[in-house]
Design a protein around this motif. Structure first.
Motif, mmCIF file in Angstrom:
data_model
loop_
_atom_site.group_PDB
_atom_site.id
_atom_site.type_symbol
_atom_site.label_atom_id
_atom_site.label_comp_id
_atom_site.label_asym_id
_atom_site.label_seq_id
_atom_site.Cartn_x
_atom_site.Cartn_y
_atom_site.Cartn_z
ATOM 1 N N MET A 1 -8.549 4.841 -10.148
ATOM 2 C CA MET A 1 -8.984 3.554 -9.605
ATOM 3 C C MET A 1 -9.578 2.649 -10.679
ATOM 4 O O MET A 1 -9.393 1.429 -10.636
ATOM 5 C CB MET A 1 -10.009 3.782 -8.494
ATOM 6 C CG MET A 1 -9.454 4.492 -7.263
ATOM 7 S SD MET A 1 -8.155 3.546 -6.454
ATOM 8 C CE MET A 1 -9.068 2.074 -5.974
ATOM 9 N N VAL B 1 2.589 1.564 -3.600
ATOM 10 C CA VAL B 1 1.664 1.874 -4.692
ATOM 11 C C VAL B 1 1.112 3.285 -4.547
ATOM 12 O O VAL B 1 1.040 4.049 -5.531
ATOM 13 C CB VAL B 1 0.531 0.836 -4.736
ATOM 14 C CG1 VAL B 1 -0.540 1.247 -5.738
ATOM 15 C CG2 VAL B 1 1.077 -0.542 -5.107
ATOM 16 N N LEU B 2 0.726 3.670 -3.340
ATOM 17 C CA LEU B 2 0.195 5.021 -3.138
ATOM 18 C C LEU B 2 1.263 6.086 -3.400
ATOM 19 O O LEU B 2 0.964 7.158 -3.945
ATOM 20 C CB LEU B 2 -0.350 5.151 -1.718
ATOM 21 C CG LEU B 2 -1.630 4.352 -1.420
ATOM 22 C CD1 LEU B 2 -2.010 4.486 0.045
ATOM 23 C CD2 LEU B 2 -2.784 4.806 -2.310
ATOM 24 N N THR B 3 2.506 5.794 -3.008
ATOM 25 C CA THR B 3 3.587 6.739 -3.291
ATOM 26 C C THR B 3 3.799 6.898 -4.789
ATOM 27 O O THR B 3 3.991 8.016 -5.291
ATOM 28 C CB THR B 3 4.888 6.259 -2.628
ATOM 29 O OG1 THR B 3 4.691 6.139 -1.218
ATOM 30 C CG2 THR B 3 6.017 7.238 -2.890
ATOM 31 N N PRO C 1 0.812 -1.230 0.000
ATOM 32 C CA PRO C 1 0.000 0.000 0.000
ATOM 33 C C PRO C 1 0.838 1.269 0.000
ATOM 34 O O PRO C 1 0.530 2.222 -0.743
ATOM 35 C CB PRO C 1 -0.823 -0.131 1.300
ATOM 36 C CG PRO C 1 -0.833 -1.579 1.607
ATOM 37 C CD PRO C 1 0.481 -2.096 1.146
ATOM 38 N N ILE D 1 1.558 6.391 -7.143
ATOM 39 C CA ILE D 1 0.411 7.129 -7.690
ATOM 40 C C ILE D 1 0.570 8.626 -7.449
ATOM 41 O O ILE D 1 0.293 9.453 -8.332
ATOM 42 C CB ILE D 1 -0.895 6.607 -7.063
ATOM 43 C CG1 ILE D 1 -1.185 5.182 -7.560
ATOM 44 C CG2 ILE D 1 -2.067 7.524 -7.405
ATOM 45 C CD1 ILE D 1 -2.371 4.537 -6.893
ATOM 46 N N TYR D 2 1.033 8.979 -6.280
ATOM 47 C CA TYR D 2 1.255 10.402 -5.993
ATOM 48 C C TYR D 2 2.303 11.000 -6.929
ATOM 49 O O TYR D 2 2.109 12.092 -7.483
ATOM 50 C CB TYR D 2 1.683 10.577 -4.539
ATOM 51 C CG TYR D 2 2.229 11.958 -4.245
ATOM 52 C CD1 TYR D 2 1.368 13.049 -4.152
ATOM 53 C CD2 TYR D 2 3.601 12.166 -4.115
ATOM 54 C CE1 TYR D 2 1.876 14.331 -3.915
ATOM 55 C CE2 TYR D 2 4.105 13.432 -3.875
ATOM 56 C CZ TYR D 2 3.242 14.514 -3.775
ATOM 57 O OH TYR D 2 3.741 15.760 -3.553
ATOM 58 N N TRP E 1 -9.704 10.827 -9.120
ATOM 59 C CA TRP E 1 -9.458 9.677 -8.256
ATOM 60 C C TRP E 1 -10.139 8.432 -8.786
ATOM 61 O O TRP E 1 -9.598 7.325 -8.707
ATOM 62 C CB TRP E 1 -9.920 9.979 -6.826
ATOM 63 C CG TRP E 1 -11.422 10.086 -6.661
ATOM 64 C CD1 TRP E 1 -12.175 11.209 -6.755
ATOM 65 C CD2 TRP E 1 -12.320 9.007 -6.383
ATOM 66 N NE1 TRP E 1 -13.504 10.921 -6.559
ATOM 67 C CE2 TRP E 1 -13.621 9.567 -6.320
ATOM 68 C CE3 TRP E 1 -12.168 7.634 -6.184
ATOM 69 C CZ2 TRP E 1 -14.751 8.792 -6.063
ATOM 70 C CZ3 TRP E 1 -13.294 6.864 -5.922
ATOM 71 C CH2 TRP E 1 -14.575 7.439 -5.859
ATOM 72 N N THR F 1 6.046 0.310 -9.917
ATOM 73 C CA THR F 1 4.687 0.816 -10.103
ATOM 74 C C THR F 1 4.696 2.152 -10.845
ATOM 75 O O THR F 1 3.849 2.400 -11.706
ATOM 76 C CB THR F 1 3.993 0.983 -8.741
ATOM 77 O OG1 THR F 1 4.011 -0.261 -8.042
ATOM 78 C CG2 THR F 1 2.556 1.434 -8.914
#
Length: 306
Positions: free
Chosen positions: A207, A110-112, A107, A114-115, A203, A180
């Motif tokens: 997704m 992946v979130l990093t 998590p 995406i940012y 967002w 990623t």
């Protein structure tokens, strides 16, 4: 008005189209063949040590792994001079630690990513990217010593399996972030723009469009990170000492894993212990291989289809 003169086309010199456009000169053909030969030579050179390692591991550890007790018993009560025992305790410990490490790392990674790809602009994004680059180059023993100083020295906790997971998380996050990030960049901008044109929020576009399109590549990056951390030994030696019995509690006592089992048994230098060492090495290779097969399977059946 100018007078048109008929010219006999047969009298004109014959010119081949491929002389000017499609043909290859002798020098170009030579360079092409040279580059092709160098590529195959580099491939073979890289393949030789891989085949040698796999062959040696199969030959020396195959008999141990084929024993059914290897997958059902632990090393409890087995001395270094005695044949027998299994690796179920180390297999369970490796899978538990890898699973917890993935639950923490995926998590965040992946979130990093995406940012950085979808939102990151300015000084903060550059700082985050720079920190990821630093984590990529950190040796595993440095990550282990950092967690040891924080977990044991500062907070006064015991050396347990969860501390190992924290050190492995530091090693896995940069791999997940970079892989990623590259997969998200490969998603065509036309897909995003088409979604925005339909009034879909950013967002939800990420997704529903971006992540599903690059999901197979993200899974591959996660598996690469898992393959790296599952074979690390330094964090295990410093933070999670080996035990020969089954232990599945990450917060209580010692935690056996396949790398720590290899390190422990190989140091004994006795035939029975060396056989178990090769068996543990082959088992670890098989686990990583099965993870990659599972990742390919998930990636193939999760692709976005038109």
């Amino acid at each position: 008005m100018s007078t048109l003169t008929n010219v006999d086309e047969s009298s004109l010199p014959a010119t081949r189209v491929d002389d000017n456009f499609g043909g290859k000169s002798g020098a170009r053909a030579f360079k092409d063949q040279l580059a092709r030969g160098l590529m195959w030579a580099a491939f073979i050179v890289a393949l030789i040590p891989l085949i040698w390692i796999l062959g040696a591991t199969l030959v020396k550890g195959g008999q141990t792994v084929l024993d059914p007790s290897w997958w059902t018993n632990s090393q409890a009560g087995i001395t270094s001079r005695r044949e027998g025992g299994g690796a179920v305790h180390a297999i369970q410990g490796t899978l538990i630690q890898a699973g917890v490490t993935a639950l923490i790392s995926v998590p965040i990674g992946v979130l990093t990513a995406i940012y950085l790809v979808e939102y990151g602009r300015g000084r903060l994004a550059r700082t985050v990217s720079f920190m990821v680059d630093i984590l990529t180059g950190i040796p595993s023993i440095v990550a282990a010593l950092f967690i040891y100083a924080l977990w044991v020295v500062t907070f006064g906790f015991q050396r347990v399996g969860f501390a190992v997971c924290l050190a492995l998380t530091m090693l896995m996050i940069p791999t997940v972030v970079r892989s990623t990030e590259e997969m998200l960049k490969l998603v065509p901008n036309e897909l995003r723009e088409a979604s925005y044109a339909l009034g879909v929020p950013k967002w939800k576009t990420i997704m529903k469009i971006v992540i599903p399109t690059s999901f197979s590549g993200i899974v591959t990056g996660v598996l690469l990170g898992l393959a790296r951390v599952m074979g690390e030994t330094a964090p295990l030696i410093i933070l999670g000492p080996y035990t020969a019995v089954i232990a599945t509690n990450l917060f209580d006592g010692l935690m056996p894993t396949l790398p720590s089992m290899i390190f422990q048994t190989y140091g004994e230098s006795l035939p029975a212990a060396v056989n178990r060492t090769w068996g543990a090495a082959l088992t670890l290779i098989l686990l990583v291989f099965l993870l990659n097969i599972a990742g390919r399977f998930i990636g193939r059946f999760s692709k976005v289809r038109n």
